[in-house]
Each structure stands twice: as structure tokens, then as C-alpha cells.
Design a protein around this motif. Structure first.
Motif, PDB file in Angstrom:
ATOM      1  N   GLY A 239      14.540   7.947 -11.057  1.00  0.00           N
ATOM      2  CA  GLY A 239      14.140   7.136  -9.912  1.00  0.00           C
ATOM      3  C   GLY A 239      12.731   7.450  -9.455  1.00  0.00           C
ATOM      4  O   GLY A 239      12.216   8.554  -9.669  1.00  0.00           O
ATOM      5  N   GLU A 240      12.119   6.478  -8.817  1.00  0.00           N
ATOM      6  CA  GLU A 240      10.793   6.705  -8.258  1.00  0.00           C
ATOM      7  C   GLU A 240      10.900   7.576  -7.008  1.00  0.00           C
ATOM      8  O   GLU A 240      11.909   7.553  -6.302  1.00  0.00           O
ATOM      9  N   ASN A 241       9.835   8.323  -6.735  1.00  0.00           N
ATOM     10  CA  ASN A 241       9.794   9.080  -5.490  1.00  0.00           C
ATOM     11  C   ASN A 241      10.001   8.141  -4.314  1.00  0.00           C
ATOM     12  O   ASN A 241       9.455   7.038  -4.265  1.00  0.00           O
ATOM     13  N   GLY A 242      10.780   8.589  -3.347  1.00  0.00           N
ATOM     14  CA  GLY A 242      11.088   7.768  -2.184  1.00  0.00           C
ATOM     15  C   GLY A 242      12.426   7.065  -2.273  1.00  0.00           C
ATOM     16  O   GLY A 242      12.864   6.448  -1.305  1.00  0.00           O
TER      17      GLY A 242
ATOM     18  N   THR B 163      12.707  18.481  10.856  1.00  0.00           N
ATOM     19  CA  THR B 163      11.513  19.304  10.692  1.00  0.00           C
ATOM     20  C   THR B 163      10.387  18.380  10.220  1.00  0.00           C
ATOM     21  O   THR B 163      10.628  17.236   9.819  1.00  0.00           O
ATOM     22  N   GLY B 164       9.178  18.894  10.226  1.00  0.00           N
ATOM     23  CA  GLY B 164       8.056  18.092   9.756  1.00  0.00           C
ATOM     24  C   GLY B 164       8.175  17.709   8.294  1.00  0.00           C
ATOM     25  O   GLY B 164       7.555  16.733   7.842  1.00  0.00           O
ATOM     26  N   ALA B 165       8.993  18.457   7.534  1.00  0.00           N
ATOM     27  CA  ALA B 165       9.159  18.188   6.112  1.00  0.00           C
ATOM     28  C   ALA B 165       9.954  16.917   5.844  1.00  0.00           C
ATOM     29  O   ALA B 165      10.089  16.514   4.682  1.00  0.00           O
ATOM     30  N   VAL B 166      10.476  16.263   6.885  1.00  0.00           N
ATOM     31  CA  VAL B 166      11.187  15.005   6.666  1.00  0.00           C
ATOM     32  C   VAL B 166      10.259  13.958   6.051  1.00  0.00           C
ATOM     33  O   VAL B 166      10.708  13.034   5.360  1.00  0.00           O
ATOM     34  N   LEU B 167       8.955  14.102   6.252  1.00  0.00           N
ATOM     35  CA  LEU B 167       7.997  13.176   5.648  1.00  0.00           C
ATOM     36  C   LEU B 167       8.005  13.279   4.130  1.00  0.00           C
ATOM     37  O   LEU B 167       7.578  12.349   3.434  1.00  0.00           O
ATOM     38  N   ASP B 168       8.477  14.407   3.581  1.00  0.00           N
ATOM     39  CA  ASP B 168       8.493  14.589   2.133  1.00  0.00           C
ATOM     40  C   ASP B 168       9.540  13.721   1.448  1.00  0.00           C
ATOM     41  O   ASP B 168       9.570  13.664   0.208  1.00  0.00           O
ATOM     42  N   LEU B 169      10.403  13.048   2.207  1.00  0.00           N
ATOM     43  CA  LEU B 169      11.392  12.167   1.584  1.00  0.00           C
ATOM     44  C   LEU B 169      10.726  11.078   0.770  1.00  0.00           C
ATOM     45  O   LEU B 169      11.315  10.571  -0.191  1.00  0.00           O
ATOM     46  N   GLN B 170       9.498  10.707   1.117  1.00  0.00           N
ATOM     47  CA  GLN B 170       8.788   9.691   0.355  1.00  0.00           C
ATOM     48  C   GLN B 170       8.248  10.236  -0.966  1.00  0.00           C
ATOM     49  O   GLN B 170       7.842   9.457  -1.842  1.00  0.00           O
ATOM     50  N   ASN B 171       8.241  11.560  -1.121  1.00  0.00           N
ATOM     51  CA  ASN B 171       7.660  12.178  -2.309  1.00  0.00           C
ATOM     52  C   ASN B 171       8.705  12.804  -3.224  1.00  0.00           C
ATOM     53  O   ASN B 171       8.342  13.464  -4.208  1.00  0.00           O
TER      54      ASN B 171
ATOM     55  N   ASN C 237       0.840  -1.185   0.000  1.00  0.00           N
ATOM     56  CA  ASN C 237       0.000   0.000   0.000  1.00  0.00           C
ATOM     57  C   ASN C 237       0.887   1.252   0.000  1.00  0.00           C
ATOM     58  O   ASN C 237       0.678   2.175   0.771  1.00  0.00           O
ATOM     59  N   ALA C 238       1.870   1.262  -0.863  1.00  0.00           N
ATOM     60  CA  ALA C 238       2.904   2.292  -0.812  1.00  0.00           C
ATOM     61  C   ALA C 238       2.388   3.612  -1.335  1.00  0.00           C
ATOM     62  O   ALA C 238       1.639   3.659  -2.297  1.00  0.00           O
ATOM     63  N   GLN C 239       2.832   4.685  -0.686  1.00  0.00           N
ATOM     64  CA  GLN C 239       2.635   6.012  -1.231  1.00  0.00           C
ATOM     65  C   GLN C 239       3.807   6.380  -2.126  1.00  0.00           C
ATOM     66  O   GLN C 239       3.742   7.338  -2.872  1.00  0.00           O
ATOM     67  N   ALA C 240       4.898   5.631  -2.026  1.00  0.00           N
ATOM     68  CA  ALA C 240       6.090   5.950  -2.791  1.00  0.00           C
ATOM     69  C   ALA C 240       6.669   4.659  -3.351  1.00  0.00           C
ATOM     70  O   ALA C 240       5.954   3.847  -3.905  1.00  0.00           O
ATOM     71  N   ILE C 241       7.978   4.471  -3.205  1.00  0.00           N
ATOM     72  CA  ILE C 241       8.636   3.333  -3.829  1.00  0.00           C
ATOM     73  C   ILE C 241       8.461   2.083  -2.969  1.00  0.00           C
ATOM     74  O   ILE C 241       8.573   2.148  -1.741  1.00  0.00           O
ATOM     75  N   PRO C 242       8.176   0.922  -3.576  1.00  0.00           N
ATOM     76  CA  PRO C 242       8.081  -0.298  -2.779  1.00  0.00           C
ATOM     77  C   PRO C 242       9.429  -0.683  -2.192  1.00  0.00           C
ATOM     78  O   PRO C 242      10.484  -0.341  -2.735  1.00  0.00           O
ATOM     79  N   LEU C 243       9.407  -1.398  -1.067  1.00  0.00           N
ATOM     80  CA  LEU C 243      10.630  -1.922  -0.486  1.00  0.00           C
ATOM     81  C   LEU C 243      11.056  -3.169  -1.232  1.00  0.00           C
ATOM     82  O   LEU C 243      10.258  -3.829  -1.896  1.00  0.00           O
ATOM     83  N   LEU C 244      12.330  -3.495  -1.134  1.00  0.00           N
ATOM     84  CA  LEU C 244      12.857  -4.700  -1.745  1.00  0.00           C
ATOM     85  C   LEU C 244      12.786  -5.851  -0.754  1.00  0.00           C
ATOM     86  O   LEU C 244      12.936  -5.654   0.456  1.00  0.00           O
TER      87      LEU C 244
END
Length: 418
Positions: free
Chosen positions: A238-241, A223-231, A37-44
Motif C-alpha cells: 500500500g501507499e503511505n497514508g 501525540t505529535g507523531a499522529v502526523l506520521d500516519l500520512q507517511n 498536492n498530496a504528500q501521501a496517498i490521494p483521496l478517492l
């Protein structure tokens, strides 16, 4: 109240017992992408579905604990020190001189214990739905550490994070670091000032040399923007994330023209965030257009610029525009802004890259730029491509590819494991 552990003392804390990675590497499993259910790149994952395909448990459910000392299946040269072993720490990082239990991230550089941290925050895996931390070596050239659907302190899984660290051997101590962010929902544990997984002192991502000088911090850290690493991503194509870094001869990207720092691709250009020391040259490399504008958004001003080599079909002369004045810029010669203004400049541009150069936008070394800054500090800067003429359709398509309008193709990094 949760007790804060000192960073330097972690090597003396007791740790969970866990086997080395050698037998896993010997099995030589292949890796595959698994949908989620990824919002970004799937894990390996491994082909094997044991433990979700992520390898072995790094440690039992815990708060602020670490694995035992684990063997690397290959040696790594990290800022001049060669390491054969590492610890997996529950709180979103690995270290090389001892385990670390600190749950509130201090800004890098912080310790003599080198750290690679995809998401250093207060992970808590003690509840039944709080996830787990896994470690595995799919082959003799790969190590994978996964924080799978992990909750935050105190044993809260109302929000969970799903992320991964991968080390990939490139031989002779050289290696790549990949961070993969499938889902990031929380930034902070309650003991770090957070409420409901947010606020307080948020997580930090990046790596620290352990010499109190060299480090790299990803955008948005603490900062709260660390969540943006997935985007976002720093990998062209490369895919986001997905975030990837090449460590060569013990040095991080940006240290040499052969291993330039790659940007985060955004709508307003190629964005770079990095730490700089006084008189240190940082080499950056986006795709090439007919010119570029360079902006410091925060941090010390530009002190000098160096274009190390001439373009294939040119004479090595470009136009440098600063403060409304145009100067000749010669490849291989440092242009010193301090000779014009001792305070340097926060904006300049380079023009004169002819369309007939037909530069391949997939070439990571087409226009590597060396920069120095007037002082030490954390730099946030942009390099914005400029098209000053409309070339023939075939050439124009190459420029559009360089600007991301036709999509990026990975040029320096692999987003799958060999």
C-alpha cells in the motif's frame, strides 16, 4: 472560552438536517483517484465533480456539529452489534449510537457510543478556506466520508488536513475500514491546548467498540507523531497514508488466526501497536523469513506464544530462543513463558523455518503467531525477520520480497474500492 461537551451527551444535541445515502447508492457511481498536492496517498472521489467529487455536504460550515442520522447502504457487525445507520461528526469521526461534538480526544475506550475515527481532533469549517465535510455512497457496498482540506479551531486555515474514511461491505455484516491520509498538517485546536495547530492534546485515530474494553488506536495518537500516519501504512504494497482493517464476525484484526493483525512496515522490522487484555491472545502476521525476533518496546511482557499450524513441508517443530536458552516449539502447542519466569519476557526469537519450505510471502496466513501478555495495557512491539542462510536465487528473491526490498504487494487488503 470554548465549552467542552460530554461524550455521552452528544446524542441529545441538535444536528444539521441531511438526506440519507440511499439515493446515492442507487446511482452506482464509479470511483477514481484524483491527483492533488498530496504528500501521501490521494483521496478517492466520484466520477462526478460536484462538491469536488466527494458526494454531498455532510453538514453546513460549523464547529463541533454533526450530520443527521444517515442510512448505511449495508448492515455492519461492529463488536457484536449490528448497525444500519450512523452520524458523521465534524471533528473527524463517525458514531453509531448518537452524534458526538467532543473536540478534545480522550483515550479509547471512552464511551458506550461506538466510534470509528480517522482523525478525531477539533475540526472547524466556519471560515471560507476552512474546507468541508462530505459523505457519499458510490455504490451499494461502499460509504465514503471525506474531511476535505479542513481547518482547526478557531476557524483557522493556516494549516489544513485532507483525509478520508471508507467502509466497504464484505457481506454478512463483515466490512473493511480504510483510512486515507492525503495531507496532515495540524494536530490540535486552540481549545485543546494547541497553539497554531500543534501541541496540547493532539488528535486520536482508531476505533472504539463502545463496550469500554475493545478498541484499537493507531500509532502516534494523542501525540505529535499522529502526523506520521500520512507517511506510514499497515498494508503490504500500500501507499503511505493508507491504513486498512478487516472487521470479521464483529471482531477486529488480531482476534482470530483467520484475521491476523498486520504490521506497520518500517526499516527496523514489522511494527505492531495494539491494546491487549489479560489472557487475551492476539494473532499477528508479517511475511515469513527463516526466523523472527519478537520485541516488546513498551507495555506488558510476553506471557506465551502459539504457532497454530505446521508449515506445508515441515514437521511443525521450531526452535524458540529465550534468555539465551533454546527450547522446542511445536505448532499448535502453547509455550508458556511464565513457567520459566512469572514476569514473562520482552524478547524472544523463533528459528528453524527452513528455506526449502518455499513459503509464499504473499500468503497472509503462512506463519500466524498467537501471543498473550502478562498484564493488560497498550503494547508496542516489533517482529523482526531473520535470514540465517542464503538460498538459491529464486528462493532468495522471495525472501527479499518478504522483507520489502523488492516492494510489497497487497495481500490482505484492497487499496482501491471494488
Amino acid at each position: 472560552m470554548k465549552e467542552s461537551w460530554q461524550f455521552e451527551d452528544m446524542k441529545h444535541k441538535s444536528i444539521e438536517n441531511n438526506s440519507s445515502l440511499g439515493w446515492i447508492a442507487a446511482m452506482g457511481f464509479c470511483m477514481t483517484l484524483v491527483a492533488s498536492n498530496a504528500q501521501a496517498i490521494p483521496l478517492l472521489t466520484f466520477d462526478s465533480l460536484d462538491n469536488g467529487g466527494f458526494g454531498d455536504l455532510a453538514m453546513l460550515p460549523n464547529d463541533d456539529r454533526s450530520s443527521s442520522l444517515l442510512d448505511l447502504p449495508f448492515d455492519i457487525n461492529f463488536f457484536g452489534n449490528v448497525y444500519h445507520n450512523f452520524w458523521v461528526n465534524n471533528n473527524g469521526n463517525i458514531t453509531f449510537e448518537g452524534p458526538v461534538g467532543s473536540f478534545t480526544p480522550s483515550p479509547f475506550p471512552i464511551s458506550s457510543n461506538p466510534m470509528i475515527a480517522p482523525f478525531w481532533g477539533d475540526v472547524d469549517t466556519r471560515c471560507g478556506s476552512c474546507g468541508s465535510v462530505f459523505v457519499g455512497a458510490p455504490n451499494s457496498s461502499t460509504v465514503m466520508v471525506t474531511w476535505n482540506n479542513v481547518g482547526y479551531y478557531p476557524a483557522d486555515s493556516s494549516l489544513t488536513n485532507n483525509f478520508q474514511l471508507i467502509l466497504h461491505d464484505q457481506g454478512s455484516g463483515n466490512f473493511d475500514i480504510d483510512f486515507r491520509y492525503d495531507r496532515l498538517e495540524w494536530t490540535t485546536g486552540n481549545a485543546s491546548g494547541g497553539i497554531g495547530g500543534l501541541g496540547g492534546t493532539p488528535a486520536q485515530a482508531g476505533f472504539d467498540a463502545g463496550n469500554f474494553v475493545d478498541f484499537f488506536t493507531l500509532p502516534g495518537s494523542r501525540t505529535g507523531a499522529v502526523l506520521d500516519l500520512q507517511n506510514t501504512t499497515n498494508v503490504a504494497g500500500g501507499e503511505n497514508g493508507l491504513w486498512s482493517f478487516a472487521i470479521r464476525s464483529g471482531l477486529v484484526p488480531g482476534s482470530t488466526p483467520d484475521n491476523p493483525l498486520l504490521p506497520v512496515i518500517q526499516d527496523d522490522g514489522f511494527n505492531f501497536d495494539f491494546n491487549v487484555n489479560l489472557n487475551q491472545t492476539v494473532f499477528i502476521d508479517p511475511d515469513v523469513a527463516t526466523g523472527y525476533e519478537y520485541f516488546v518496546d513498551s507495555g506488558p511482557n510476553f506471557a506465551s506464544v502459539l504457532v497454530p499450524s505446521a508449515l506445508p513441508n515441515g514437521d511443525g517443530t521450531f526452535e524458540l530462543i529465550v534468555d539465551g536458552v533454546t527450547y522446542d516449539l511445536f505448532a499448535g502447542t502453547v509455550f508458556n513463558f511464565a513457567s520459566i519466569n512469572p514476569l514473562g519476557f520482552d524478547h524472544f526469537s523463533i528459528a528453524g523455518i527452513d528455506t526449502h519450505e518455499m513459503l509464499n510471502p504473499l500468503d497472509p496466513f503462512a506463519f500466524v503467531t498467537g501471543l498473550t501478555f502478562v498484564d493488560s495495557g497498550v503494547v508496542s512491539m516489533r517482529q523482526v525477520p531473520v535470514i540465517t542462510a542464503v538460498p538459491e536465487p529464486e528462493t532468495y528473491a522471495m525472501f527479499l520480497a518478504g522483507l520489502g526490498l523488492l516492494g510489497f504487494i497487497a495481500r490482505c487488503r484492497k487499496n482501491i474500492l471494488a
